[in-house]
Design an enzyme around this catalytic site. Structure first.
Site, PDB file in Angstrom:
ATOM      1  CD  GLU A 168      -2.761  -1.312   2.440  1.00 45.74           C
ATOM      2  OE1 GLU A 168      -2.634  -0.457   3.332  1.00 45.74           O
ATOM      3  OE2 GLU A 168      -3.563  -2.248   2.511  1.00 45.74           O
ATOM      4  CG  ASN A 210      -0.742  -7.023  -1.361  1.00 43.80           C
ATOM      5  OD1 ASN A 210      -1.332  -7.623  -2.255  1.00 43.80           O
ATOM      6  ND2 ASN A 210      -1.237  -6.887  -0.139  1.00 43.80           N
ATOM      7  CG  HIS A 247      -9.896  -5.470   0.665  1.00 46.25           C
ATOM      8  ND1 HIS A 247     -10.279  -6.541   1.451  1.00 46.25           N
ATOM      9  CD2 HIS A 247      -8.582  -5.293   0.916  1.00 46.25           C
ATOM     10  CE1 HIS A 247      -9.245  -6.984   2.142  1.00 46.25           C
ATOM     11  NE2 HIS A 247      -8.190  -6.249   1.819  1.00 46.25           N
ATOM     12  CD  GLU A 276      -4.909  -7.766   1.736  1.00 40.99           C
ATOM     13  OE1 GLU A 276      -5.747  -6.979   2.217  1.00 40.99           O
ATOM     14  OE2 GLU A 276      -3.685  -7.602   1.846  1.00 40.99           O
ATOM     15  CG  ASP A 278     -13.059  -8.411   1.551  1.00 43.02           C
ATOM     16  OD1 ASP A 278     -12.806  -7.558   0.670  1.00 43.02           O
ATOM     17  OD2 ASP A 278     -12.705  -8.279   2.732  1.00 43.02           O
TER      18      ASP A 278
HETATM   19  O1  G3I Z   1      -6.142  -8.150  18.914  1.00 40.51           O
HETATM   20  C1  G3I Z   1      -6.474  -6.844  19.382  1.00 40.51           C
HETATM   21  C2  G3I Z   1      -7.322  -6.937  20.616  1.00 40.51           C
HETATM   22  O2  G3I Z   1      -6.591  -7.522  21.654  1.00 40.51           O
HETATM   23  C3  G3I Z   1      -7.769  -5.527  20.990  1.00 40.51           C
HETATM   24  O3  G3I Z   1      -8.654  -5.607  22.056  1.00 40.51           O
HETATM   25  C4  G3I Z   1      -8.461  -4.860  19.820  1.00 40.51           C
HETATM   26  C5  G3I Z   1      -8.845  -3.419  20.153  1.00 40.51           C
HETATM   27  O4  G3I Z   1      -8.877  -2.611  18.998  1.00 40.51           O
HETATM   28  O5  G3I Z   1      -7.596  -4.836  18.727  1.00 40.51           O
HETATM   29  C6  G3I Z   1      -7.211  -6.127  18.289  1.00 40.51           C
HETATM   30  O6  G3I Z   1      -6.364  -5.996  17.205  1.00 40.51           O
HETATM   31  C7  G3I Z   1      -6.982  -5.655  15.993  1.00 40.51           C
HETATM   32  C8  G3I Z   1      -6.578  -6.687  14.950  1.00 40.51           C
HETATM   33  O7  G3I Z   1      -7.088  -6.318  13.689  1.00 40.51           O
HETATM   34  C9  G3I Z   1      -7.083  -8.083  15.300  1.00 40.51           C
HETATM   35  O8  G3I Z   1      -8.473  -8.097  15.281  1.00 40.51           O
HETATM   36  C10 G3I Z   1      -6.500  -4.295  15.572  1.00 40.51           C
HETATM   37  O9  G3I Z   1      -6.984  -3.320  16.477  1.00 40.51           O
HETATM   38  C11 G3I Z   1      -6.982  -3.982  14.177  1.00 40.51           C
HETATM   39  O10 G3I Z   1      -6.385  -2.774  13.747  1.00 40.51           O
HETATM   40  C12 G3I Z   1      -6.580  -5.080  13.231  1.00 40.51           C
HETATM   41  O11 G3I Z   1      -7.139  -4.805  11.987  1.00 40.51           O
HETATM   42  C13 G3I Z   1      -6.527  -5.455  10.893  1.00 40.51           C
HETATM   43  C14 G3I Z   1      -6.086  -4.401   9.897  1.00 40.51           C
HETATM   44  O12 G3I Z   1      -5.580  -5.039   8.741  1.00 40.51           O
HETATM   45  C15 G3I Z   1      -4.980  -3.545  10.477  1.00 40.51           C
HETATM   46  O13 G3I Z   1      -4.504  -2.674   9.538  1.00 40.51           O
HETATM   47  C16 G3I Z   1      -7.529  -6.402  10.289  1.00 40.51           C
HETATM   48  O14 G3I Z   1      -7.778  -7.487  11.196  1.00 40.51           O
HETATM   49  C17 G3I Z   1      -6.982  -6.956   8.977  1.00 40.51           C
HETATM   50  O15 G3I Z   1      -7.991  -7.685   8.323  1.00 40.51           O
HETATM   51  C18 G3I Z   1      -6.541  -5.813   8.094  1.00 40.51           C
HETATM   52  O16 G3I Z   1      -5.974  -6.374   6.931  1.00 40.51           O
HETATM   53  C19 G3I Z   1      -5.594  -5.429   5.937  1.00 40.51           C
HETATM   54  C20 G3I Z   1      -4.385  -5.968   5.243  1.00 40.51           C
HETATM   55  O17 G3I Z   1      -3.361  -6.238   6.163  1.00 40.51           O
HETATM   56  C21 G3I Z   1      -3.888  -5.007   4.164  1.00 40.51           C
HETATM   57  N1  G3I Z   1      -4.958  -4.677   3.250  1.00 40.51           N
HETATM   58  C22 G3I Z   1      -6.167  -4.178   3.885  1.00 40.51           C
HETATM   59  C23 G3I Z   1      -6.683  -5.161   4.900  1.00 40.51           C
HETATM   60  C24 G3I Z   1      -7.970  -4.700   5.475  1.00 40.51           C
HETATM   61  O18 G3I Z   1      -7.818  -3.529   6.196  1.00 40.51           O
END
Ligand code: G3I
Length: 457
Positions: A168, A210, A247, A276, A278
């Site tokens: 990105e 990516n 996405h 990715e 969806d």
């Molecule tokens: O695990 C913690 C948890 O302990 C805490 O209580 C909670 C509070 O916010 O956060 C949890 O972590 C989160 C994590 O996902 C697991 O669920 C993070 O805050 C959250 O920011 C994180 O989001 C991820 C995101 O990337 C971060 O940038 C998404 O799961 C994930 O699907 C997403 O994936 C990205 C790709 O890497 C790049 N392309 C876009 C895609 C979608 O955004």
């Protein structure tokens, strides 16, 4: 796909890993041998994709590996995984110099136990940086980023098929500019520096750029990434692939020129991956179109959906995935599987070579079973082979390949390899009595596999 600076050939690990262990029931349906490329009836996404030399994968949240409903679907349907969060910078290096590989290693081990390929995501990114990195700039940040790339790619060397080296890095909208970030402010060459460091650390992994919103060929962002890849290829920067996140959630729709985008990147001499996927509300037509577009482009190596069940999705309210929250297959699942099963070979892959001659049909006697070879689809650069075993329900079949030919993909069996990589022993794995494999010709279009033995038990 290989860059001139790379180690020659694919490792045995990679060939072995391209197995579809989830291919229960693949090929052998009611005793009929179904040849790849024809309308077949593979019953899982991974198995069907493998028949066409592709993978079908998913993002995995390691914490969910304790959920048996989740892992049942994962192990059954998918032959590739991407860590949803566990290989990001903040997860792997929470404090500078302190690497935490526990969750990522657990995913890699799970993938290896299931013969799934692993996509590494991601080595360098403006987001998900640990606090210590967010506060850095200039040469200090550049060196810290390069050290992260080197350390992580070295740790996983031999276990990662593709790395999202940089994620990105381009801005949204019409500017076609790089995204402003602390990494970008270290100098415009930060992306190629990351790719060079990754190549040095793991010469056998394919290195990808990516991004999201690079699906529509007419978008400035797509064109900007295209120009960067073109520039990298012209200057020998080691890049092997482009990942289109795809996405189609949150307001971004599947574009009708998606296939043009895939084929245009591929024409630059890189593989393309849908990394990715969806789609909001999981419409069957859009999912079907994505599959058909990938199958139509020879260098489209596979599709990864960004989660298994809707409840696992980062956008769960949009219900964008192939399984509902109860783990039931949705109509989009059926559309994807049908599209894969009906998939035609890539445009350049129309069978042009006459059926091979000289296929052995009977191995030397005495092994307690018989292995019968059925030649499959032939493309310009590769061909498929099916082998049906009779006389035993559990067996091992030894297959020899003439170098420089290489087996790139197998299905419906568990392979091991001798040290040369030219002799494969395929063992039954409960997927029936027919296994198959794809062989890359690598310049030798006439040689065909030799069955050396079939041994019962
Ligand atoms: O695990 C913690 C948890 O302990 C805490 O209580 C909670 C509070 O916010 O956060 C949890 O972590 C989160 C994590 O996902 C697991 O669920 C993070 O805050 C959250 O920011 C994180 O989001 C991820 C995101 O990337 C971060 O940038 C998404 O799961 C994930 O699907 C997403 O994936 C990205 C790709 O890497 C790049 N392309 C876009 C895609 C979608 O955004």
């Amino acid at each position: 796909m290989a860059n001139s600076s790379r180690a020659p050939g694919r490792s045995r690990r990679l060939r072995a890993a391209l197995v579809v262990s989830a291919a229960v029931g693949l090929l052998a349906t009611a005793g009929a041998v179904v040849l790849p490329g024809s309308a077949s009836a593979a019953s899982t996404l991974g198995a069907s994709a493998a028949e066409r030399g592709r993978y079908f994968g998913t993002a995995v949240a390691v914490s969910r590996l304790n959920d048996s409903a989740y892992t049942t679907i994962l192990n059954r349907e998918f032959n590739q995984v991407t860590a949803e969060n566990e290989m990001k910078i903040d997860a792997l290096q929470p404090n500078q110099g302190q690497f935490n590989y526990g969750n990522a290693d657990r995913l890699v081990q799970h993938a290896r136990s299931q013969n799934m390929l692993v996509r590494g995501h991601t080595l360098a990114w403006h987001s998900q940086q640990p606090g210590w990195m967010q506060n850095m700039s200039g040469t200090t940040l550049r060196n810290a980023m390069l050290n992260h790339v080197t350390q992580v790619a070295t740790h996983f060397r031999g276990q990662i098929e593709w790395w999202d080296v940089v994620n990105e890095a381009f801005a949204d909208g019409g500017s076609g500019a790089r995204r402003d970030s602390n990494l970008q402010r270290t100098g415009n060459d930060w992306i190629e520096a990351a790719f060079r460091a990754a190549r040095q650390a793991d010469p056998n992994a394919d290195l990808c750029y990516n991004d999201y919103n690079i699906d529509n060929w007419n978008d400035a962002k797509t064109q900007a990434v295209y120009r960067m890849v073109q520039d990298f290829k012209s200057r020998g920067v080691p890049i092997d692939c482009v990942g289109l996140q795809s996405h189609f959630t949150g307001g971004s729709n599947y574009p009708s020129n998606y296939r043009t985008t895939l084929s245009s990147f591929a024409a630059l001499g890189v593989d393309v991956h849908i990394t990715e996927l969806d789609i909001r509300n999981a419409p069957t037509d859009a999912y079907r179109n994505v599959v058909n577009d990938c199958l139509a482009v020879a260098r489209c190596k596979g599709i990864t959906v960004w989660g298994i069940r809707d409840s696992d999705s980062w956008r769960s309210s949009e219900n964008p995935l192939l399984f509902n929250g109860s783990g039931q297959k949705k109509p989009a699942y059926d559309a994807v599987l049908t599209a894969l099963n009906n998939g035609t070979p890539p445009p350049t892959g129309n069978p042009t070579t006459p059926p091979p001659t000289g296929n052995p049909t009977t191995p030397p006697p005495g092994g307690g079973c018989t292995a019968t070879v059925t030649p499959g689809q032939v493309w310009g650069d590769r061909y498929n082979t099916s082998v049906t075993v009779s006389g035993a329900s559990t067996w091992s079949v030894v297959v020899a390949i003439t170098p420089p030919q290489r087996i790139s993909t197998t299905w419906s069996g568990s392979p091991t390899w001798d040290s040369s990589g030219n002799v494969m022993t395929m063992r039954s794995n409960g997927s029936g009595n027919t296994f198959g494999f794809t062989t890359m010709m690598n310049g030798n279009s006439s040689a065909r596999p030799q069955i050396r033995s079939c041994t019962a038990g």
